[in-house]
Design an enzyme around this catalytic site. Sequence first.
Site, PDB file in Angstrom:
ATOM      1  N   ASP A 260       1.542  -1.248   4.454  1.00 33.89           N
ATOM      2  CA  ASP A 260       2.018   0.015   3.900  1.00 33.89           C
ATOM      3  C   ASP A 260       3.484  -0.100   3.460  1.00 33.89           C
ATOM      4  OD1 ASP A 260      -0.431   0.835   4.717  1.00 33.89           O
ATOM      5  OD2 ASP A 260       0.265   2.335   6.160  1.00 33.89           O
TER       6      ASP A 260
ATOM      7  N   HIS B 162      -6.509   9.430  -0.239  1.00 33.30           N
ATOM      8  CA  HIS B 162      -7.205   9.357   1.048  1.00 33.30           C
ATOM      9  C   HIS B 162      -6.429   9.917   2.244  1.00 33.30           C
ATOM     10  CE1 HIS B 162      -5.213   5.387   0.471  1.00 33.30           C
ATOM     11  NE2 HIS B 162      -4.831   5.603   1.711  1.00 33.30           N
TER      12      HIS B 162
ATOM     13  N   ASP C 217      -7.843   1.183   2.074  1.00 36.75           N
ATOM     14  CA  ASP C 217      -7.570   2.184   3.106  1.00 36.75           C
ATOM     15  C   ASP C 217      -8.502   3.387   3.195  1.00 36.75           C
ATOM     16  OD1 ASP C 217      -6.095   2.910   5.336  1.00 36.75           O
ATOM     17  OD2 ASP C 217      -4.605   4.050   4.202  1.00 36.75           O
TER      18      ASP C 217
ATOM     19  N   ASP D  45       0.926   5.146  -0.166  1.00 39.68           N
ATOM     20  CA  ASP D  45       0.186   6.409  -0.093  1.00 39.68           C
ATOM     21  C   ASP D  45       0.916   7.489  -0.892  1.00 39.68           C
ATOM     22  OD1 ASP D  45      -1.965   5.759   1.781  1.00 39.68           O
ATOM     23  OD2 ASP D  45      -0.363   5.497   3.255  1.00 39.68           O
TER      24      ASP D  45
ATOM     25  N   HIS E  35       0.847  -1.200   0.000  1.00 40.85           N
ATOM     26  CA  HIS E  35       0.000   0.000   0.000  1.00 40.85           C
ATOM     27  C   HIS E  35       0.878   1.244   0.000  1.00 40.85           C
ATOM     28  CE1 HIS E  35      -3.507   2.441   0.700  1.00 40.85           C
ATOM     29  NE2 HIS E  35      -2.898   3.016   1.706  1.00 40.85           N
TER      30      HIS E  35
HETATM   31 ZN   LIG Z   1      -3.365   4.758   2.770  1.00 37.13          ZN
END
Ligand SMILES: [Zn+2]
Length: 1123
Positions: free
Chosen positions: A428, A575, A291, A179, A177
């Site tokens: 993550d 997000h 998420d 971000d 994941h």
């Molecule tokens: Zn995230």
Amino acid sequence: MKISRQFTVFGSAIFCVVVFSLYLMLDHLQLDRIKNPINEERLQNGQLVILQDKIDHLERLLAENNKIIANIRDSVTNLRKSVNNDKGPLEAKNLSQGLVDLLPFAPIWVLIPSEDCQFSAQTYSKAADEVQMLDVYDMLSFDNPDGGVWKQGFDISYEENEWDQEPLQVVVVPHSHNDPGWLKTFDDYYRDQTQHILNNMVVKLHEDERRKMIWSEISYFSKWWNNIDIQKKDAVKKLIERGQLEMATGGWVMPDEANTHYFALIDQLLEGHQWLERNLGVKPKTAWAVDPFGHSPTQAYLFKQAGLSNMLIQRVHYSIKKHFATQKTLEFFWRQNWDQESSTDILCHMMPFYSYDVPHTCGPDPKICCQFDFKRLPGGRISCPWRIPPQVITSDNVQQRAHMLLDQYRKKSKLFMSKVVLAPLGDDFRYTDAQEWDQQFNNYQKLFDYMNSHPELNVQAQFGTISDYFEILRKVTGMDQAGMNKGVSPFPVLSGDFFTYADRDDHYWSGYFTSRPFYKRMDRMLESHLRAAEILYSLTLANIKMFGKPSNYPAVENYKLLTEARRNLGLFQHHDAITGTGKDWVVVDYGTRYIAFLLPLPVVVHCCRTSCYFLADNSLFDWFLRYYNLSVQDFPMNVFIMPSFRSVVVYNPIEQARSSVISIYVTTPHIRVLTAQGRTYTTNYVSFVAHVPPLGLAVYQMSEGVELHTELAHYMFLKKGGHVSVTGAEQFRVAIPQETVPVSVENPHLQLFTLKLKENGLKHSIKVDFVWYGTTSNKDKSGAYLFLPDGEAKKYSPSRPPVIRVTKGPVFSEVTTTFTHITHTLRLYNIQGVDGQAVEICNTVDIRGEFNQEIAMRITSDINSMNRFFTDLNGFQVQPRRTMSKLPLQANFYPMTSMAYLEDSNRRLTLLTAQSLGAASLKSGQLEVIMDRRLNQDDNRGLGQGVLDNKITANSFRLLLEPRNSAQEVTTRENNAPFSYPSLLSHISCTYLNHPLIQMATSVDPALLTPVPHSPLTSSFPCDIHLVNLRTIQSQVGGGPSEQAALILHRKGFDCGFSSRNTGLLCSTTRGKIHLEEVLTKLKVSTFTPVSLSLMYESSSTPKHQEISLKPMEICTYRIQLG
Ligand SMILES: [Zn+2]
């Protein structure tokens, strides 16, 4: 003389409408007779009922007409009076009459074919196999008992022989994941982690063909792609071909689903999908959203329209997960609330446990699952919080470890209907170094090999992609592979949404609906800005193609700027971006990207059509100035006008003709505004009504001079027990409170403060005040994600009395109240158009000096709304809400992206918003909105900081009060319908609020500018059809434009139950039909193909003659070539 002529036009137009309506009625009656010549008896009965209905309708119509005629009579009387009292234009108290004269004629009634009203009036019937989320919320007790090893769940048991007939199939899906900004900026994450993950992926997946991986953020992938050589690119393509690497979702980011507007959701999906098509030839099949903090059905709809078959969601309230687990309904077909067929179904998997990390994905016991996260092997940087570390798999322990893991897989599978179990394997920013790849893949392979070579275990375990999982699931349940043909599918249908999310206890994630509101407002402005630029750019290219001018237009350079803008806007939908949940410096990084793309955009906007050639020089325009003043600007007063000759070019970014007020700062009170239609001035800033054709441009020339037929605005300052000194301006007056309170401002439709609708003369008690929320004294406190208030809100009572400024002018009147923390303005526009129908509210809040405080605006009305209210989802649809006392206060807050409303059987009160914020209705008749939050601590969700970077933030709203036509309709379906629709007026008001007229000041010699408006469209679009975007498609090679554009249209669902009379709407509805070439003034449509939402698939059916036909609520994309 003038007045009587005006009346004649007015009156005869009403007459025409009345006659035409009667004609339509008769026409319908005749048609009905011709159409149904069968089955005499039924016909007679049926027709009598129809006839009765028609007569009733006709009677209502006549009654309405009588009312109109009475109104006309009153107007005549009033006009006579005002003619008699007229003391000359300079002393006239109100210019509205004169202004009405200048407006394009708005029909008294909006023409709405009766079919267009059927959709919103349909009665709701729940299908037998349907799960409706509103019912689930009603039913659940939301207790939180200790479930044992699966804390929020229950004990799971099984029989050893359950898989004897059909073995368990385990699909382990490796994922990482990433971000695009959170604790680090996008670029820093890329440099430190993401590029290494992707580089290692190429090597490690090639080592063993059984290894798999999924990737979902195209923002990162494309950045990496640009940095790798051709060999590596080929290697990646091979991995995709072999099915080892899957691009899941394929959006630019994994977007937030609460604060995002559907324009931006589509835009970032399209950008990602287009990138994949150009560079990899890949079409994603399955969406992956582990998420986002709560899930919206809008996102499901967009995936469906884009041609995806499956989706996965994770962050859902723990009580709902548990309930679905007991029912085995964690897999379902997600259907839109309004969809009474099954055209919007998409297969959805909801992950059952607390998180998407390894401890919470292999099965119910995190203590066990953590031992199968081999990155946590002893000696590594991370370990298991349950204190039992993983073990390297060897021939000695493989049997015991395999049984342990299989036990978890079996238990997990008991929560689902099929014998296929999904086990995501990642977290993550996982798989950064080569060693980690080896640890996970080698140890798991040994476990799989053991399981698969022991037939008595009845298990088949393997690595897979997320689509591999769905493929197996569809196969074993007898569904077809891509479509929604359910066959013998055991899965239920679910409708509704998954807000507001709680991950444990009373920790509801409703804080992020408001966190960093400055950026939420900025996002909305830039969406409007980008959309305007996209449309103008596409029209410009078409014009150049058709007329060959301008020959020096920098099409490629501008396209690159647009691409950059799309990608920065896309990035902000992430997000942790629009949610306001990033670190301070990450937030600044997003803001900087915005400003960077904001500056070049005017270049795109300005050089856009042959007759706007003069706009080519960007240095002559300074309209973007307004954005620098974002923090202190309330109403958009955009452009500084020099005392020398200057003009203002006004662009209307919406597809409806429009009359809106624009205000411009000026350096002298004596300004003449010269236009084809009107002129007026006031001091400090000049405000006038601009009439701009749909998607068109108009030019207004400004010069110094005195214009007789205009009026100065009057200002009054009110202050209790103190003095306000105003010097050097005769227009200002300071009044002592007793003399003038209550202050009243009004326009032809409304009167403040007790909101009075002029139409029915009824007074409605509506009060606006402000309240504070503190944070709880418990250990866990409010932060960027969580809202944990210290009980009910406390009334805002500043130590110093406010200063009140009352402005009364011909174009608008307003009352501005300045408190210590808020400047609150209520404005009424004195114009006949859409703007005149609502009260505009602007709150500029500044809570930088506070400690753990959140400030909210609370609107209290006499509407008997009980515990029901409505909030929109992503500006796309309205979700009915119920405030529930069994839930804590913070759970009753919901995201409000574009509107929230309250209603009873007589009226509806709608708050339209120009930024996403959290909203609630905690008491009947009450609506409240959190406007800013200042929080001094972290809320333990990984961010590691409070929210202390508050800015002075301007929040804009409109408040609309609409009387219902008929009281019965709403009461009959009051408590069960899971859908509701705004009125047409509400939709259009919302569009006006979110897409203001764009004003560009120029010092170009006015002689070179034609004041005749430019109209690319022959007429407004139908009121219910919204042009989401006209987005030029990138060419296959290079970064420039192709000759094609994506035309994205949305037909809005609307409620006909509100008066469509005198709404000022300059459009009608057309049964969802629009003929493309007929609405274009000059341009021709050379190709026209219906495609899926993000252009991945072409439709098999070609429409005839470019006639577009949309179903209510439908969003469709067409690939078109203009010129
Ligand atoms: Zn995230």
